[in-house]
Design a protein around this motif. Structure first.
Motif, PDB file in Angstrom:
ATOM      1  N   PHE A 219     -34.120  13.737  -8.742  1.00 30.67           N
ATOM      2  CA  PHE A 219     -34.755  12.419  -8.649  1.00 30.67           C
ATOM      3  C   PHE A 219     -33.776  11.384  -8.084  1.00 30.67           C
ATOM      4  O   PHE A 219     -34.153  10.535  -7.290  1.00 30.67           O
ATOM      5  CB  PHE A 219     -35.247  11.967 -10.026  1.00 30.67           C
ATOM      6  CG  PHE A 219     -36.410  12.775 -10.529  1.00 30.67           C
ATOM      7  CD1 PHE A 219     -37.703  12.341 -10.317  1.00 30.67           C
ATOM      8  CD2 PHE A 219     -36.217  13.977 -11.175  1.00 30.67           C
ATOM      9  CE1 PHE A 219     -38.785  13.078 -10.752  1.00 30.67           C
ATOM     10  CE2 PHE A 219     -37.285  14.733 -11.616  1.00 30.67           C
ATOM     11  CZ  PHE A 219     -38.574  14.286 -11.404  1.00 30.67           C
ATOM     12  N   ALA A 220     -32.517  11.483  -8.514  1.00 28.49           N
ATOM     13  CA  ALA A 220     -31.524  10.515  -8.049  1.00 28.49           C
ATOM     14  C   ALA A 220     -31.306  10.657  -6.544  1.00 28.49           C
ATOM     15  O   ALA A 220     -31.268   9.675  -5.812  1.00 28.49           O
ATOM     16  CB  ALA A 220     -30.214  10.716  -8.804  1.00 28.49           C
ATOM     17  N   GLY A 223     -34.164   9.209  -4.675  1.00 27.47           N
ATOM     18  CA  GLY A 223     -34.290   7.764  -4.805  1.00 27.47           C
ATOM     19  C   GLY A 223     -33.256   7.033  -3.969  1.00 27.47           C
ATOM     20  O   GLY A 223     -33.556   6.021  -3.343  1.00 27.47           O
ATOM     21  N   ASN A 224     -32.027   7.528  -3.942  1.00 22.93           N
ATOM     22  CA  ASN A 224     -30.976   6.869  -3.166  1.00 22.93           C
ATOM     23  C   ASN A 224     -29.823   7.853  -2.987  1.00 22.93           C
ATOM     24  O   ASN A 224     -28.996   8.033  -3.867  1.00 22.93           O
ATOM     25  CB  ASN A 224     -30.498   5.603  -3.874  1.00 22.93           C
ATOM     26  CG  ASN A 224     -29.566   4.789  -3.001  1.00 22.93           C
ATOM     27  OD1 ASN A 224     -28.956   5.310  -2.068  1.00 22.93           O
ATOM     28  ND2 ASN A 224     -29.452   3.520  -3.304  1.00 22.93           N
ATOM     29  N   ARG A 226     -27.167   7.841  -1.015  1.00 23.32           N
ATOM     30  CA  ARG A 226     -25.812   7.283  -0.984  1.00 23.32           C
ATOM     31  C   ARG A 226     -25.309   6.977  -2.380  1.00 23.32           C
ATOM     32  O   ARG A 226     -24.180   7.307  -2.738  1.00 23.32           O
ATOM     33  CB  ARG A 226     -25.799   5.998  -0.158  1.00 23.32           C
ATOM     34  CG  ARG A 226     -25.776   6.236   1.311  1.00 23.32           C
ATOM     35  CD  ARG A 226     -25.890   4.907   2.018  1.00 23.32           C
ATOM     36  NE  ARG A 226     -24.632   4.189   1.938  1.00 23.32           N
ATOM     37  CZ  ARG A 226     -24.020   3.689   3.005  1.00 23.32           C
ATOM     38  NH1 ARG A 226     -24.555   3.849   4.192  1.00 23.32           N
ATOM     39  NH2 ARG A 226     -22.902   3.044   2.884  1.00 23.32           N
ATOM     40  N   ALA A 227     -26.189   6.328  -3.161  1.00 21.17           N
ATOM     41  CA  ALA A 227     -25.782   5.981  -4.519  1.00 21.17           C
ATOM     42  C   ALA A 227     -25.516   7.247  -5.330  1.00 21.17           C
ATOM     43  O   ALA A 227     -24.590   7.291  -6.136  1.00 21.17           O
ATOM     44  CB  ALA A 227     -26.854   5.129  -5.186  1.00 21.17           C
ATOM     45  N   SER A 228     -26.312   8.289  -5.090  1.00 19.36           N
ATOM     46  CA  SER A 228     -26.103   9.540  -5.811  1.00 19.36           C
ATOM     47  C   SER A 228     -24.733  10.107  -5.493  1.00 19.36           C
ATOM     48  O   SER A 228     -23.994  10.555  -6.360  1.00 19.36           O
ATOM     49  CB  SER A 228     -27.163  10.570  -5.421  1.00 19.36           C
ATOM     50  OG  SER A 228     -28.432  10.074  -5.689  1.00 19.36           O
ATOM     51  N   ARG A 229     -24.408  10.083  -4.210  1.00 21.21           N
ATOM     52  CA  ARG A 229     -23.119  10.609  -3.784  1.00 21.21           C
ATOM     53  C   ARG A 229     -21.986   9.828  -4.443  1.00 21.21           C
ATOM     54  O   ARG A 229     -21.024  10.400  -4.932  1.00 21.21           O
ATOM     55  CB  ARG A 229     -23.041  10.489  -2.261  1.00 21.21           C
ATOM     56  CG  ARG A 229     -22.274  11.624  -1.664  1.00 21.21           C
ATOM     57  CD  ARG A 229     -22.466  11.737  -0.171  1.00 21.21           C
ATOM     58  NE  ARG A 229     -23.264  12.898   0.136  1.00 21.21           N
ATOM     59  CZ  ARG A 229     -24.142  12.944   1.123  1.00 21.21           C
ATOM     60  NH1 ARG A 229     -24.343  11.894   1.883  1.00 21.21           N
ATOM     61  NH2 ARG A 229     -24.813  14.044   1.338  1.00 21.21           N
ATOM     62  N   MET A 230     -22.117   8.496  -4.436  1.00 18.45           N
ATOM     63  CA  MET A 230     -21.081   7.653  -5.032  1.00 18.45           C
ATOM     64  C   MET A 230     -20.962   7.895  -6.532  1.00 18.45           C
ATOM     65  O   MET A 230     -19.931   7.615  -7.123  1.00 18.45           O
ATOM     66  CB  MET A 230     -21.417   6.174  -4.809  1.00 18.45           C
ATOM     67  CG  MET A 230     -21.371   5.732  -3.390  1.00 18.45           C
ATOM     68  SD  MET A 230     -19.747   5.898  -2.703  1.00 18.45           S
ATOM     69  CE  MET A 230     -19.239   4.208  -2.693  1.00 18.45           C
ATOM     70  N   SER A 231     -22.049   8.378  -7.148  1.00 12.66           N
ATOM     71  CA  SER A 231     -22.010   8.619  -8.584  1.00 12.66           C
ATOM     72  C   SER A 231     -21.523  10.027  -8.895  1.00 12.66           C
ATOM     73  O   SER A 231     -21.580  10.462 -10.035  1.00 12.66           O
ATOM     74  CB  SER A 231     -23.397   8.434  -9.200  1.00 12.66           C
ATOM     75  OG  SER A 231     -23.876   7.164  -8.878  1.00 12.66           O
ATOM     76  N   GLY A 289     -39.839  10.004  -1.472  1.00 12.16           N
ATOM     77  CA  GLY A 289     -38.831  10.563  -2.354  1.00 12.16           C
ATOM     78  C   GLY A 289     -38.625   9.787  -3.634  1.00 12.16           C
ATOM     79  O   GLY A 289     -39.002   8.627  -3.754  1.00 12.16           O
ATOM     80  N   GLY A 290     -38.019  10.441  -4.622  1.00 14.08           N
ATOM     81  CA  GLY A 290     -37.622   9.771  -5.844  1.00 14.08           C
ATOM     82  C   GLY A 290     -38.638   9.793  -6.976  1.00 14.08           C
ATOM     83  O   GLY A 290     -38.289   9.619  -8.128  1.00 14.08           O
TER      84      GLY A 290
END
Lengths: 355, 514
Positions: A219-220, A223-224, A226-231, A289-290
């Motif tokens: 889901f992450a 949803g996003n 780039r943000a997933s990668r950064m997390s 997505g998401g």
């Protein structure tokens, strides 16, 4: 005075908006009940047990593919190859039972039915992995990558038997590979085996989406990314998984269809990917997505299954069936978009009022 | 609000509220624009000026409120609507088609045609030159827009807006790229338009400019109108007072504690730029336990890139990174997080949040592996407790953690991103512009949190382009300029002048080299 009436009006607006929103969120359920009620009135024998079982078997095929498709779509991708994987996997199952695997030196190895099922499942997963590698490592757009495998897998299915059907997959007693029909025609406690398998896979997928980190990450990523990668989410791993799982679901359908017919036909599963996408979308999966749920997708698959079977029972021409199915899908997506816009407006209005 | 002479109002905004997901940009704002006058709009960054102009130009629609023109209520649903009503705008960001000629840019969407024979390029160039000459721009209308220097591009934008024959002309910081001589010409053009009855809306940060050409002035602060007057009645002190208000920024008091041993160090971090040179140029920097190190720098100084290198986001950087004396291997964000680093990205919407997920899911998404039972099963109870803890510790205003994260204000969204980073249990926290785009109250909360975390022994590296912020929050101040680390100094030895002059250092030396 004017301001007072104005606030009252916007307040009214808000509550009707909220009510409409709830109604829209329940739309898949409403659609399911609507088709069931409609056909039990207008189609003879619709509610008979025999018909119910037959319909659930049909819907099951869509549902398997739609579960895999739901995960793929949630990551923001699409898998067009599942219909072809169904065909190829069916052919491999038939071939393994009929001809076994010829080894050099004139030996031929035959597998029992369980082994055949495992091999076919692995084939499905491997094709899914090819999709995944194309998308993650070679950066091919999911639409194009899986369009490619759609053609390759279908072509391979046709090459496998030179376009011929493999009939009579009963197996031979002396080879110990009988009993293939159980998957498609057997039943436990009055329910077809394939429906039981669907229940297991669906519950497993729903569990996975909620209780396993990799499932949450799907889901992450959708949803996003780039943000997933950064997390710290390993985005490529998540994508590999969803395409492999989708391939696995397609392999199951290939096995079930061949087993039901006791024959493998290379064109089996043509256009099934479209049914799967339709079921997922009808069930509330967002194409951007998401968002999406396994439960919604299963209901979506049943709505589509019941719709086509019911129309057949009413004697509606198959040409009209296509038109009606298409309209239902379009309406579903339009309502989905309207819901999202309304949701956004309601939130923004609440924020604006709260200041 | 000062009572002002009512003049000849052409456009009026009544009770305009504009909410974006996460932030209310305008709150019940009223604005009157007068014919044949320069209506000045001022306010700090993020006060809502641009939002208001975008509403007048039809780019955005107000969430609540009404727009009246010449005594009639109008609806501006698209920029085309606005043009039909005679509203023209020169945007802050340039909006030219670089691949088209100046004339084509000026006449885009209303090309001069000769029936079936298509566009009359010659006539367009001639007419365009007329407008350009009025601006004394010295630009030939058949050059490509991208070949012009930025100041001249801005003049082309202005020429386009003037050529529209508008009744209302909005200029959003039109002088930001102009030379003094060009500004003078622009002001002459403005005076000319004014004489012809055009209502000009003029937005700028340069107060002396406003005093020079403004007739009416409106001040915005945090989305609300805080002052309205005639320019002849006021002075710059009045403007500053209305802009900033009485509440100065609230920085948390420093908690006295001695920083511990060094936990984090980089050695010679280098990130080459695609166009040559370095985005990050041999940066070596260390942070101690419980220390806040503020990195000050202008836009493009390389602060974000440095953070991204540290998090393993760039494949091509060189240099070494140590956490507690151990060198980190690989370029893999997942491993860096496991090794005790965590980043709060500058761009919250694109890199911080997953907008489609709930508040709770956003908080726990990076640390799910901490709640596992039997290696794969997430213990929902433990996850929920941890989320509740984070919400409490950061005083996040979330009535229901299962709501969409986009339903919160920008400040609370930022706290969610911070909470997500903290839930991974970092030893070093990197914060890239942690106070960007959040309101005053949330800023104070974020600063307090930073202090508290440092007090608990976390090493914090944060970047900012706000001088006041870096001076008030840091234990040590580092200044980056053009990719290089030009200064690291203890806060008690730092002065504002020092920091500002250091922030331009990198460019100077480069010019000397060249």
């Amino acid at each position: 005075m004017t301001t007072a009436t104005q606030t009252a009006a916007t307040g009214n607006h808000l509550s009707t908006g909220a009510a409409l929103l709830t109604l829209m969120k329940l739309r898949t359920f409403i659609a399911l009940f609507a088709v069931i009620i409609f056909f039990s009135i207008f189609a003879p024998n619709f509610l008979s047990t025999a018909n119910m079982i037959l319909m659930s078997k049909h819907a099951t095929q869509n549902a398997f593919l739609a579960i895999g498709m739901t995960f793929v779509i949630i990551t923001g991708g699409i898998d067009l190859s599942v219909g072809s994987i169904v065909g190829l996997c069916g052919m491999i199952a038939g071939g393994l039972i009929m001809y076994g695997v010829a080894l050099p030196l004139g030996y031929t190895v035959y597998f029992n039915v369980v082994e055949v099922a495992i091999i076919v499942a692995i084939v499905g997963i491997v094709i899914g992995a090819v999709n995944g590698l194309l998308i993650t490592r070679l950066n091919v757009a999911p639409f194009i990558a899986t369009l490619g495998t759609l053609y390759v897998a279908r072509g391979m299915a046709l090459l496998y038997s030179d376009g011929q059907t493999l009939p009579n997959l009963t197996g031979r007693e002396d080879l110990g590979n009988q009993g293939f029909s159980y998957l498609g025609s057997g039943s436990i406690l009055g329910l077809p085996v394939s429906v039981w398998i669907l229940i297991v896979v669906a519950l497993g997928a729903a569990y996975f989406a909620r209780f396993v980190p990799l499932g949450r990450h799907i889901f992450a990523v959708g949803g996003n990314e780039r943000a997933s990668r950064m997390s710290g989410i390993r985005v490529n791993r998540v994508k590999m998984f969803v395409y492999m799982f989708s391939g696995f679901c397609a392999a199951i359908v290939g096995l079930v269809i061949s087993s039901e017919l006791m024959a493998s036909h290379p064109a089996t599963g043509t256009n099934l990917e479209l049914n799967a996408i339709a079921a997922a979308v009808l069930g509330g999966t967002s194409m951007s997505g998401g968002r999406g749920t396994i439960g919604g997708t299963i209901i979506g698959a049943f709505v589509i299954g019941i719709l086509s079977d019911g129309l057949v029972m009413m004697g509606v021409s198959s040409f009209w069936q296509m038109v009606i199915k298409g309209l239902v899908i379009i309406v579903a997506v339009v309502v989905d978009q309207a819901q999202r816009r309304l949701q956004q407006r309601v939130t923004l209005m609440q924020m604006a009022k709260a200041g | 609000m000062n009572a002002t002479d009512d003049g000849d109002v052409i456009l009026e905004l009544k009770d305009i509220t504009k909410a974006y997901s996460g932030i209310v940009a305008l709150k019940k704002a009223d604005l009157k624009l007068r014919r044949g006058a320069v209506n000045v709009l001022v306010g700090e960054n993020g006060a809502g000026k641009s939002t208001m102009m975008r509403i007048i130009a039809g780019v955005e629609r107000p969430t609540l409120g009404e727009i009246w023109m010449d005594g009639e209520r109008i609806h501006l649903n698209s920029p085309a609507d606005a043009v039909r009503h005679g509203i023209g705008i020169v945007f802050q960001e340039l909006n030219l088609f670089g691949n088209l000629s100046v004339a084509e840019n000026i006449f885009a969407t209303r090309e001069i045609t000769r029936g079936l024979r298509g566009i009359d390029h010659k006539a367009q160039v001639e007419k365009a030159n007329e407008f350009l000459n009025r601006l004394e721009a010295g630009i030939s209308a058949d050059t490509l827009a991208e070949d012009l220097p930025i100041g001249q591009q801005q003049l082309v934008e202005i020429a386009r807006a003037v050529s529209l024959d508008t009744r209302i002309l909005i200029m959003d910081e039109p002088t930001s790229a102009l030379s003094a001589a060009e500004v003078d010409v622009l002001f002459r053009v403005i005076a000319d338009l004014k004489a012809r009855g055009v209502a000009i809306v003029y937005i700028s940060h340069r107060l002396e400019e406003l005093m020079r050409i403004g007739d009416y002035i409106t001040v915005l602060k945090d989305g609300q109108i805080t002052g309205h007057a005639m320019v002849k009645d006021i002075d710059t002190r009045w403007i500053v007072r209305s802009m900033i208000g009485s509440d100065a920024k609230d920085f948390a008091k420093q908690v006295e504690h001695e920083p511990g041993a060094e936990v984090f160090r980089t050695e010679d971090i280098c990130l080459p730029r695609a166009q040559g040179g370095y985005a990050v140029d041999h940066v070596s920097i260390g942070v101690r336990k419980g220390e806040i190190l503020g990195i000050y720098g202008l836009m493009g100084a390389g602060r974000s890139e440095l953070f991204e290198c540290i998090m393993g986001r760039h494949e091509h950087y060189t240099g070494k990174i140590f956490v507690e004396g151990e060198e980190l291997k690989g370029r893999d964000t997942t491993r860096r997080i496991r090794e005790g680093l965590s980043l709060i990205p500058e761009d919250r919407q694109r890199e911080g949040l997953v907008q489609s997920m709930s508040i709770a899911d956003n908080l726990s998404m990076a640390s799910l592996s901490q709640f596992l039972k039997a290696g794969f099963h997430i213990d929902l109870k433990r996850e929920k407790e941890a989320i509740a803890n984070a919400i409490r510790n950061l005083s996040i205003k979330a009535k229901n953690p299962d709501l969409d994260v986009t339903s919160m204000s920008g400040g609370n969204q930022q706290k969610v991103v911070i909470g997500k980073a903290l839930m991974t249990g970092p030893k070093v926290l990197l914060m890239d512009e942690p106070s960007r785009g959040i309101d005053v109250g949330a800023k104070a909360d974020v600063f307090r949190t930073m202090r508290r975390l440092a007090g608990e022994g976390l090493a914090i590296l944060f970047s900012t382009s706000d001088l006041e912020e870096v001076m008030a929050l840091s234990d040590r101040i580092a200044v980056m300029s053009n990719g290089r680390l030009v200064m690291v100094v203890d806060r008690k030895d730092a002065t504002e002048d020092m920091v500002i002059s250091a922030s331009a250092e990198g460019h100077k030396t480069k010019r000397m080299h060249a």
